[in-house]
Design an enzyme around this catalytic site. Structure first.
Site, short mmCIF file in Angstrom:
data_model
loop_
_atom_site.label_atom_id
_atom_site.label_comp_id
_atom_site.label_asym_id
_atom_site.label_seq_id
_atom_site.Cartn_x
_atom_site.Cartn_y
_atom_site.Cartn_z
N ASP A 136 0.83 -1.19 0.00
CA ASP A 136 0.00 0.00 0.00
C ASP A 136 0.87 1.25 0.00
O ASP A 136 1.62 1.50 0.95
CB ASP A 136 -0.89 -0.03 1.25
CG ASP A 136 -2.00 1.01 1.21
OD1 ASP A 136 -1.79 2.10 0.64
OD2 ASP A 136 -3.07 0.74 1.77
N ASP A 159 -6.34 3.80 -11.05
CA ASP A 159 -7.69 3.28 -11.22
C ASP A 159 -8.68 4.44 -11.13
O ASP A 159 -8.72 5.15 -10.12
CB ASP A 159 -7.98 2.25 -10.12
CG ASP A 159 -9.23 1.42 -10.43
OD1 ASP A 159 -10.17 1.97 -11.02
OD2 ASP A 159 -9.24 0.23 -10.06
N LYS A 163 -17.54 4.45 -11.21
CA LYS A 163 -18.86 4.54 -10.62
C LYS A 163 -18.87 5.57 -9.49
O LYS A 163 -17.95 5.63 -8.69
CB LYS A 163 -19.30 3.18 -10.09
CG LYS A 163 -19.48 2.13 -11.18
CD LYS A 163 -19.93 0.79 -10.60
CE LYS A 163 -20.10 -0.24 -11.70
NZ LYS A 163 -20.53 -1.57 -11.16
N THR A 232 2.98 4.66 -23.12
CA THR A 232 2.89 3.26 -22.73
C THR A 232 1.96 2.49 -23.67
O THR A 232 1.16 3.08 -24.41
CB THR A 232 2.36 3.12 -21.30
OG1 THR A 232 1.00 3.57 -21.26
CG2 THR A 232 3.20 3.94 -20.32
N PHE A 234 -0.51 0.64 -22.71
CA PHE A 234 -1.87 0.90 -22.21
C PHE A 234 -2.38 2.23 -22.75
O PHE A 234 -3.53 2.33 -23.21
CB PHE A 234 -1.84 0.92 -20.69
CG PHE A 234 -3.11 1.40 -20.05
CD1 PHE A 234 -4.17 0.53 -19.84
CD2 PHE A 234 -3.26 2.73 -19.66
CE1 PHE A 234 -5.36 0.98 -19.26
CE2 PHE A 234 -4.44 3.18 -19.08
CZ PHE A 234 -5.48 2.30 -18.88
#
Length: 253
Positions: A136, A159, A163, A232, A234
């Site tokens: 973490d 991330d 929602k 990248t 991604f």
């Protein structure tokens, strides 16, 4: 009741890599909080597993929250240290480390295949300025990094928790910035990037409002992608889908 007589007690899980990254390095030593990351479980290749088994004792560390890191000792030099939170498979991290050997990168993630891949890339590229941390990032910052110890902080494509009920899980929040500001030295750069437009707007809003950070853009907006941040895989996939990537560069004042 003893463990042997308790049929409902689950046996302790044996770590996949006994001398490598642990499943929950901080354990119960620190209070639980809302997680800003979602652990991903995917297959570790033979090459990644080999890199972890050989290189973790040299270049890896678990975020257990039990000590303050001596960054000079960790890297073996007194070069400035940049913390990168969330490095995916590590390709961009390795490229940035190779392009700037005078800067140390402490790269944090919880994705075991990515950890192994970055260690593998570091070895192949002879990148002695990379260390891989498991766990973490909040515990790392709060418990293990000394005040004013960091020369920069990179948060690329965190991330987005799209929602609305999950927005509280987003990493870039006022409370996180309060903590980060104490660990970044004056003049350090906080660099964020995202391809999720609503998150980009939130990042810009909370960073602009924070008294310890100032936008490097005189117009107060987003910055173009700087040359030191690689494109990248991604990111390329997102651009192919029509996503707009936003970079934010703020100085710690």
């Amino acid at each position: 009741m003893s463990d042997a007589l308790n049929p409902h007690r689950r046996p302790a899980r044996t770590p996949r890599f006994p001398d490598g990254p642990q499943p929950d390095p901080a354990g119960s030593h620190h209070e639980r909080r809302i997680r800003s990351f979602q652990p991903r479980r995917s297959r570790v290749t033979a090459g990644q597993a080999d890199a972890i088994e050989r290189l973790w004792p040299l270049w890896g560390l678990d975020i257990d929250g039990r000590r303050t890191l001596d960054l000079t000792e960790l890297f073996g030099n007194d070069h400035p240290v940049v913390l990168e939170i969330g490095f995916g498979m590590g390709e961009a991290t390795a490229q940035m480390a190779g392009d700037d050997p005078g800067t140390n990168i402490l790269a944090v993630d919880v994705h075991t295949p990515g950890q192994g891949n970055l260690l593998n890339l570091a070895e192949k590229g002879r990148l002695t300025n990379v260390r891989v941390a498991n766990g973490d990032a909040i515990i790392l910052l709060r418990e293990m990094i000394a005040p004013d110890a960091l020369a920069g902080l990179r948060v690329y494509f965190p991330d987005p928790w799209p929602k609305k009920r999950h927005h509280k899980r987003r990493l870039i929040q006022p409370e996180f910035l309060d903590l980060a500001a104490t660990r970044l030295r004056p003049g350090a750069v906080l660099h964020c990037a995202t391809d999720w437009e609503p998150y980009a707007e939130q990042m810009l809003e909370v960073l602009t409002a924070h008294p310890r950070f100032v936008n490097t853009r005189s117009d107060g907006g987003f910055a173009p992608r700087p040359g030191f941040r690689p494109l990248t895989r991604f990111e390329g996939q997102g651009l192919d889908k029509g996503h707009v990537v936003r970079d934010l560069l703020f100085l710690r004042v």
